[in-house]
Design a protein around this motif. Structure first.
Motif, short mmCIF file in Angstrom:
data_model
loop_
_atom_site.label_atom_id
_atom_site.label_comp_id
_atom_site.label_asym_id
_atom_site.label_seq_id
_atom_site.Cartn_x
_atom_site.Cartn_y
_atom_site.Cartn_z
N MET A 168 0.85 -1.18 0.00
CA MET A 168 0.00 0.00 0.00
C MET A 168 0.90 1.24 0.00
O MET A 168 1.88 1.29 0.70
N ARG A 169 0.51 2.22 -0.77
CA ARG A 169 1.27 3.47 -0.83
C ARG A 169 0.76 4.42 0.25
O ARG A 169 -0.43 4.64 0.40
N ALA A 170 1.68 4.99 0.99
CA ALA A 170 1.34 5.95 2.03
C ALA A 170 0.97 7.29 1.39
O ALA A 170 1.56 7.66 0.37
N PRO A 171 0.03 8.03 1.98
CA PRO A 171 -0.35 9.33 1.40
C PRO A 171 0.72 10.40 1.54
O PRO A 171 0.67 11.43 0.87
N ILE A 172 1.70 10.17 2.42
CA ILE A 172 2.82 11.10 2.59
C ILE A 172 4.10 10.28 2.75
O ILE A 172 4.07 9.14 3.18
N GLY A 173 5.23 10.90 2.43
CA GLY A 173 6.52 10.25 2.63
C GLY A 173 6.83 9.20 1.59
O GLY A 173 6.03 8.90 0.71
N THR A 174 8.04 8.64 1.71
CA THR A 174 8.48 7.57 0.82
C THR A 174 8.78 6.35 1.68
O THR A 174 9.87 6.20 2.21
N PHE A 175 7.79 5.51 1.82
CA PHE A 175 7.91 4.34 2.69
C PHE A 175 7.78 3.07 1.87
O PHE A 175 6.92 2.97 0.99
N ASP A 176 8.62 2.08 2.18
CA ASP A 176 8.56 0.79 1.51
C ASP A 176 7.42 -0.07 2.04
O ASP A 176 6.93 -0.95 1.35
N ASP A 177 7.00 0.19 3.28
CA ASP A 177 6.07 -0.72 3.94
C ASP A 177 5.02 0.05 4.74
O ASP A 177 5.21 0.33 5.91
N GLU A 186 -9.64 6.88 4.90
CA GLU A 186 -8.71 7.62 5.75
C GLU A 186 -8.33 6.79 6.97
O GLU A 186 -8.39 7.25 8.11
N ARG A 187 -7.93 5.57 6.75
CA ARG A 187 -7.54 4.67 7.83
C ARG A 187 -6.23 5.10 8.45
O ARG A 187 -5.39 5.72 7.81
N PHE A 188 -6.03 4.73 9.72
CA PHE A 188 -4.74 4.92 10.36
C PHE A 188 -3.78 3.95 9.69
O PHE A 188 -4.09 2.77 9.51
N LEU A 189 -2.60 4.43 9.32
CA LEU A 189 -1.59 3.58 8.69
C LEU A 189 -0.40 3.43 9.63
O LEU A 189 -0.13 4.31 10.45
N HIS A 190 0.30 2.34 9.47
CA HIS A 190 1.54 2.10 10.21
C HIS A 190 2.64 1.93 9.19
O HIS A 190 2.48 1.24 8.18
N VAL A 191 3.76 2.61 9.42
CA VAL A 191 4.94 2.41 8.59
C VAL A 191 6.03 1.86 9.49
O VAL A 191 6.31 2.40 10.55
N LEU A 211 2.19 12.48 10.34
CA LEU A 211 3.06 11.40 10.79
C LEU A 211 3.35 11.63 12.27
O LEU A 211 3.75 12.72 12.67
N ILE A 212 3.13 10.60 13.09
CA ILE A 212 3.33 10.71 14.54
C ILE A 212 3.89 9.39 15.05
O ILE A 212 3.82 8.38 14.36
N GLY A 213 4.42 9.39 16.25
CA GLY A 213 4.95 8.16 16.83
C GLY A 213 3.90 7.06 16.91
O GLY A 213 2.69 7.31 16.84
N SER A 214 4.38 5.85 17.08
CA SER A 214 3.48 4.69 17.17
C SER A 214 3.42 4.10 18.57
O SER A 214 2.79 3.08 18.79
N GLY A 215 4.09 4.77 19.50
CA GLY A 215 4.18 4.22 20.86
C GLY A 215 5.49 3.49 21.08
O GLY A 215 5.88 3.21 22.21
N ARG A 216 6.16 3.18 19.99
CA ARG A 216 7.49 2.56 20.03
C ARG A 216 8.40 3.38 19.13
O ARG A 216 7.95 4.08 18.24
N ARG A 217 9.70 3.23 19.34
CA ARG A 217 10.64 3.92 18.45
C ARG A 217 10.63 3.26 17.07
O ARG A 217 10.93 3.90 16.08
N ARG A 218 10.27 2.02 17.02
CA ARG A 218 10.15 1.33 15.74
C ARG A 218 8.77 1.63 15.17
O ARG A 218 7.75 1.29 15.76
N GLY A 219 8.75 2.27 14.04
CA GLY A 219 7.49 2.52 13.35
C GLY A 219 6.86 3.86 13.69
O GLY A 219 7.17 4.47 14.71
N LYS A 220 6.01 4.29 12.80
CA LYS A 220 5.25 5.54 12.95
C LYS A 220 3.82 5.28 12.49
O LYS A 220 3.55 4.34 11.75
N LEU A 221 2.93 6.16 12.92
CA LEU A 221 1.55 6.14 12.44
C LEU A 221 1.34 7.31 11.51
O LEU A 221 1.90 8.39 11.71
N ILE A 222 0.54 7.11 10.48
CA ILE A 222 0.08 8.18 9.61
C ILE A 222 -1.42 8.28 9.84
O ILE A 222 -2.15 7.30 9.64
#
Length: 187
Positions: free
Chosen positions: A1-10, A39-44, A153-164
């Motif tokens: 899935m393509r993120a609406p912002i940024g250049t993310f592989d996953d 407009e779902r919450f996404l995780h990268v 783009l905001i934190g996900s609760g962990r340093r690994r990953g972010k939420l969009i």
């Protein structure tokens, strides 16, 4: 899935990545995310070493600097009582702790909460705290500029990953109070 912002592989719906989120964030995503909404919450999924905003945007797109937000935990004191709250501002701004936050919380003194307090009370990691999944009884002060940003783009609760997250979704989080001027330009 393509993120609406940024250049993310996953990039994937956050509801499909609950195993990568701390328990309070996973519970909030289950409760708040609408699987039928575009407009779902996404995780990268990203490396923890690049979680800090400056390094992160260098890797995934400089435009993210204007589309990223930070969530900080503050301790407001008045009459011997301490109240914890969270503040969300765009990454290019700083939280107006001594002005907007102090007035909104009716506090005599406001400071950033100690790291141990912030992580212990939220169940999240330092450097990854997010407003999604905070304790429901906390005031959540959100700068209006965050709500006005289409995707954040905001934190996900962990340093690994972010939420969009859609910017307007921040206004619907538990305890949310949208304030103009919460985020001040860095001086």
């Amino acid at each position: 899935m393509r993120a609406p912002i940024g250049t993310f592989d996953d990039a994937r719906p956050a509801a499909d990545r609950l195993d990568l989120l701390p328990a309070p964030v996973a519970a909030a995503v289950r409760d708040l995310d609408d699987p039928d909404s575009p407009e779902r919450f996404l995780h990268v999924d990203t490396e923890p070493e690049i979680a800090d905003t400056a390094v992160f945007v260098e890797r995934h797109g400089l435009e993210l600097l204007e589309q990223s937000a930070n969530c900080v935990v503050v301790a407001a004191k008045r009459g011997g009582v301490t109240t914890l709250a969270a503040c969300v501002v765009l990454s290019g701004a700083r939280v107006d702790v001594n002005g907007a936050v102090r007035r909104q919380l009716g506090a005599r003194k406001v400071s950033f909460a100690a790291m141990e307090t912030a992580t212990g009370e939220t169940g999240m990691e330092h450097g990854g705290i997010t407003p999604v999944g905070l304790p429901a009884d906390w005031p959540l002060l959100v700068d209006s500029a965050v709500v006005d940003t289409p995707w954040v783009l905001i934190g996900s609760g962990r340093r690994r990953g972010k939420l969009i997250v859609p910017g307007k979704a921040f206004a619907a989080l538990p305890g949310a109070i949208v304030l103009a001027g919460l985020g001040a330009d860095p001086a």
